[in-house]
Design an enzyme around this catalytic site. Structure first.
Site, short mmCIF file in Angstrom:
data_model
loop_
_atom_site.label_atom_id
_atom_site.label_comp_id
_atom_site.label_asym_id
_atom_site.label_seq_id
_atom_site.Cartn_x
_atom_site.Cartn_y
_atom_site.Cartn_z
N ARG A 1 34.28 25.23 39.45
CA ARG A 1 35.15 25.73 38.37
C ARG A 1 35.15 24.74 37.22
NH1 ARG A 1 39.46 26.88 42.83
NH2 ARG A 1 38.82 28.97 43.47
N PHE B 1 34.30 39.20 41.06
CA PHE B 1 34.83 38.77 42.37
C PHE B 1 35.79 37.60 42.11
CE2 PHE B 1 30.42 40.21 43.04
CZ PHE B 1 30.60 41.27 43.92
N ASP C 1 38.20 42.15 40.19
CA ASP C 1 38.22 42.07 41.66
C ASP C 1 38.68 43.43 42.18
OD1 ASP C 1 38.26 39.48 43.76
OD2 ASP C 1 39.31 41.26 44.49
N SER C 2 38.22 43.76 43.39
CA SER C 2 38.60 45.06 43.95
C SER C 2 39.99 45.03 44.59
CB SER C 2 37.56 45.53 44.97
OG SER C 2 37.48 44.59 46.01
N ALA D 1 32.82 45.92 41.92
CA ALA D 1 31.85 45.13 41.15
C ALA D 1 30.70 45.99 40.61
CB ALA D 1 31.31 44.01 42.03
N ASP E 1 30.72 35.70 42.52
CA ASP E 1 31.11 34.98 43.74
C ASP E 1 31.56 35.98 44.80
OD1 ASP E 1 31.78 32.97 45.51
OD2 ASP E 1 33.74 32.58 44.60
N CYS F 1 28.34 32.68 49.98
CA CYS F 1 29.11 31.88 50.93
C CYS F 1 28.82 32.33 52.37
CB CYS F 1 30.60 31.93 50.63
SG CYS F 1 31.29 33.58 50.68
#
Ligand code: SAH
Length: 379
Positions: A197, A213, A235-236, A265, A283, A323
């Site tokens: 960040r 995301f 974001d969802s 997205a 992300d 990730c």
């Protein structure tokens, strides 16, 4: 003998007694010499090792492990830092405590067990965290229901082991965030992106930023603080987006410069105008949860990256992450390469990203490096 912290069932010649899942077991070589001590697991990963020296495993042992993790964060300047009070105190194999994650949010700790052995001793661990902090941590919330269910199929309840504070307003590199450990995803906040960040902030001035995301807006707050022209968080999860909105307000940003949007997205990128953004963060959640879903995950990374690369403004920068533990750096880079081909864009890698110092990787367990990122310059 090479200190890898896992023993697979195929490597076990015989078992003495009938150790149950979660029991502490000692492991010996075929010639009878002591190798290591760990927790008994249910599947093909039969033992998770937490010690390579034969000693009594009691409250004092666990206290010394937690103290050691505390010292590491102190020595790298994460504990005792006036600009940051949220960090990972225990990172699984990276702290020689396989099956255990502990995240700290100011005066509150969130414990997540990924093995029955660690779950069984959660109260001992929680008390050890309070002691290591010299009482600065006064709440410990056990959030193992999801991880234990995934691991064992057993239902356990989340709950407080110490105190009763489940939310905390943290500071990270001087920025403010609301963390809801009880209702939020994982332990409440994605601490692993802290350094990335800060790097994003470096590129944000005067740019139009899409934080895809975005969860509770971690990257967005840094971008806005660094002088981005616009910042859109997508974001969802509606509850995450509501917190993101609140985080932008808490840091004093004007509504005209930002928007927090609940959307899928692919749908959002599909519908957005080409060239609208010149700094995009991707992300996504871990697309691969295990080796069996790896190929599908690689396709997912390829598709989402191709979509973003197609639409990003010329001269734009893409921060893209994976990730998924089972997708290694090479595989991820290949998926992004395929995406660049699909998008027909010239792309340069300008930086390789990973996880911060409070998510250390045990050199004998390099699978622990789960967060991989690339900073791409798109012509
Ligand atoms: N970048 C965030 C962490 C992202 S975690 C941070 O720094 O805090 C992954 C996020 O993806 C979660 O918030 C999840 O709600 C969101 N997500 C999952 N599927 C999605 C989809 N199809 N479209 C948009 N967001 C999605």
């Amino acid at each position: 003998m090479r200190f890898h912290p896992w023993i697979f069932s195929g490597a076990i010649e015989k078992t003495i007694g009938k150790p149950a899942e979660g029991d502490i077991v000692e492991c010996f070589s075929s010639t009878g010499s002591y190798l290591a001590t760990g927790h008994c697991m249910p599947g093909s990963l039969a033992v998770k090792l937490f010690g390579f020296k034969r000693q009594k495993i009691n409250t004092a042992f666990w206290q010394s492990k937690i103290n050691a993790a505390w010292q590491v964060r102190k020595s790298v300047g994460i504990i005792g830092n006036s600009r940051t009070n949220a960090y990972r105190l225990v990172h699984n194999e990276g702290d020689s405590l396989p099956g255990l994650i502990v995240d700290i949010y100011g005066g509150m700790a969130v414990l997540q067990a990924h093995s029955t052995g660690m779950h069984d001793i959660r109260q001992t661990l929680a008390d050890a965290i309070v002691v290591a902090s010299k009482g600065k941590i006064s709440s410990v919330y056990d959030k193992s229901a999801e991880s234990i269910y995934k691991m064992t199929g057993r239902n356990v309840e989340n709950g407080f082991l110490v105190g009763d504070t489940g939310t905390f307003d943290i500071i990270e590199n001087g920025h403010h965030f609301h963390v809801d450990a009880v209702a939020g995803q994982k332990t409440g906040f994605f601490l692993d992106q802290r350094d990335n960040r800060e790097l994003l902030a470096h590129y944000s001035k005067d740019r139009n930023v899409l934080n895809m995301f975005g969860y509770t807006g971690g990257f967005s707050v840094y971008a806005a603080a660094a002088g981005a022209k616009i910042v859109h968080t997508v974001d969802s999860s509606a509850p995450a987006v509501a917190i993101a909105e609140n985080n932008m307000k808490m840091n004093g940003f004007d509504k005209s410069e930002y928007a927090c949007i609940t959307a899928d997205a692919r749908k959002y990128i599909d519908a957005m105008e080409s060239g609208m953004y010149d700094l995009i963060v991707l992300d996504p959640p871990a697309y691969a949860k295990n080796v069996a879903s790896r190929n599908q995950a690689l396709k997912g990374y390829r598709t989402i990256n191709a979509m973003a690369l197609e639409k990003i403004k010329s001269g734009g920068i893409l921060f893209t992450f994976s990730c998924s533990q089972v997708v290694d750096r090479q595989m991820f880079t290949s998926a992004v390469t395929a995406a660049a081909i699909d998008a027909g864009r010239q792309v340069r890698i300008i930086q390789h990203l990973s996880q911060p110092a409070d998510h250390p990787v045990n050199i004998f367990h390099q699978e622990g490096e789960y967060l991989k990122g690339l900073v791409l310059l798109v012509d």
